[in-house]
Design an enzyme around this catalytic site. Sequence first.
Site, PDB file in Angstrom:
ATOM      1  N   HIS B  42       0.847  -1.177  -0.005  1.00  0.00           N
ATOM      2  CA  HIS B  42      -0.092   0.058  -0.106  1.00  0.00           C
ATOM      3  C   HIS B  42       1.099   1.319   0.115  1.00  0.00           C
ATOM      4  O   HIS B  42       0.521   2.112  -0.022  1.00  0.00           O
ATOM      5  CB  HIS B  42      -1.035   0.075   1.159  1.00  0.00           C
ATOM      6  CG  HIS B  42      -0.481   0.295   2.571  1.00  0.00           C
ATOM      7  ND1 HIS B  42       0.001  -0.618   3.351  1.00  0.00           N
ATOM      8  CD2 HIS B  42      -0.019   1.712   3.107  1.00  0.00           C
ATOM      9  CE1 HIS B  42       0.206  -0.209   4.666  1.00  0.00           C
ATOM     10  NE2 HIS B  42       0.261   1.381   4.444  1.00  0.00           N
ATOM     11  N   ASP B  71       0.353  -7.774   1.637  1.00  0.00           N
ATOM     12  CA  ASP B  71       0.726  -6.275   1.776  1.00  0.00           C
ATOM     13  C   ASP B  71       2.194  -6.019   1.859  1.00  0.00           C
ATOM     14  O   ASP B  71       2.622  -5.255   2.547  1.00  0.00           O
ATOM     15  CB  ASP B  71      -0.072  -5.541   3.027  1.00  0.00           C
ATOM     16  CG  ASP B  71       0.124  -3.973   2.906  1.00  0.00           C
ATOM     17  OD1 ASP B  71      -0.085  -3.421   3.938  1.00  0.00           O
ATOM     18  OD2 ASP B  71       0.165  -3.348   1.769  1.00  0.00           O
ATOM     19  N   SER B 141       4.412   2.798   7.893  1.00  0.00           N
ATOM     20  CA  SER B 141       4.294   1.507   6.952  1.00  0.00           C
ATOM     21  C   SER B 141       5.545   1.213   6.220  1.00  0.00           C
ATOM     22  O   SER B 141       6.175   2.108   5.735  1.00  0.00           O
ATOM     23  CB  SER B 141       3.126   1.999   6.183  1.00  0.00           C
ATOM     24  OG  SER B 141       1.902   1.960   6.637  1.00  0.00           O
TER      25      SER B 141
END
Lengths: 292, 184
Positions: B42, B71, B141
């Site tokens: 992402h 992911d 992230s």
Amino acid sequence: MSDLVTLSNGLAAAVQQASQSIFGVTARRRMGSTGVHWRPGLVVTADHTVQTEDDIVLTRPDGRSVSATLAGRDPTIDLAVLKADAPDVPAARIGDSRAVQAGHIVLAVGEGPRASWGVVSSVASGGTGAAGSVFDLDLTLYPGFSGGPLVDVSGQVIGINTSGASRSQHLAIPAVVVDGLLDGLQRRGHIPRPYLGVSTQPVRLPDALRQRLSLEQASAVIVVAVQPESPAAQGGLMIGDVVVSLGGASITDPMDLRRVLQPDRVGETVVTSVIRGGEARDLRIRVGERSR
Amino acid sequence: MVTDLPDLAERLRRITVEVADSGTSLGSGVLWPSGCVVTNAHVVRGSRAAVRLVDGSRLEGLLITRDTDADLALLRVLGTGIPAASIGESTVAVGSLVAAVGHPLGVRGALSVGIVHAVGPVRPGGRSWIQADVRLARGNSGGPLADATGQVIGLNAMVVGPLALAVPMSAVSRFVRAAGLSVT
């Protein structure tokens, strides 16, 4: 080995140690909580998480279930004591909560085990006014953590965590307070539930009245019902009385009234200051006990 | 040997990159052995991204492969002397210290420290995570979650309130191996 690795290993070991003595508690509909095997056969948890008195189920560290019964509760310190038969589950190693200070690193452990860490932010005086009666915590109490152990870095249990009835609080009841509750329970065979026999609602005090009677508090509680023959009735309390203090503690809302009535006060005669017809007067009420 | 937290932060910053696209910071990434960067799927939306190292040097990252279910995304970066993370598959104990480095809320190379909250699925039947009691934010992230020795044990992927979820290194290694690249 570096200090960091030593600390890391110590924290992991502390979680392991504490997790051997915790139970998952299912005593309310939506979400379970945690309990600590405090003394053989007695599991302590958070009172606000025990909403059913029958059908209490505990999950042991090995995953098996065992049923439990309610031995007693003290909502003034948000503790409930359950009786359960699990002799092969070790009782927790209890530490000296009086040695705990602000800044001490602590862990909160939940069933799983799951853990969070932080520090004791202050050793406060709770509603009872006694110093050291509650630990304020700078750590996260995850869902289900209420009733679980507050653990020091050596793996000893120094308190019971609770978010209270609100989810924004992060507190722990010190081990010495838990011991006091259990001592009383084992001595009397039950935890007395103080009873006055009165229903109240919060009320704002008019400034003019506060000035005239030199009252600092902005609110109090007004009596809306008095049970016949109750301790409140026998003490002379009447509908319409505004209770401003009880036993020396200011009463600003109905929660204060519940908070000051600790199990130890059953049988005690407390001075109750009320405002009746605009005038202050003191009543003497002998705290009764709710029938079991 | 990692001596203290500032030292741990330094080591992690060296192997953490900032991933950006057209000047917009998207998140973090971990320098993987043999000229690669691992990050979240992402974080890298297109087929390339700008990768910035802690010393300020900028590299172009080209997407090799992406796995949206896991992911994870793998980028190739070209350059010499690029450091690589020390990957650990040690057992992760609940309560042990973890550290994360990333770029949360526009702060570069920020260090966050916490402990392992749990290891496993968040929901019954769900995927396994390293769940950490550590305060992370969006820019973390794709960045590393490391243990007290500085070994990277997970890739930070999600924040759920005070809880951070990291993809365990075993899953990241599997993903990289499947792309035809070796772990060492």
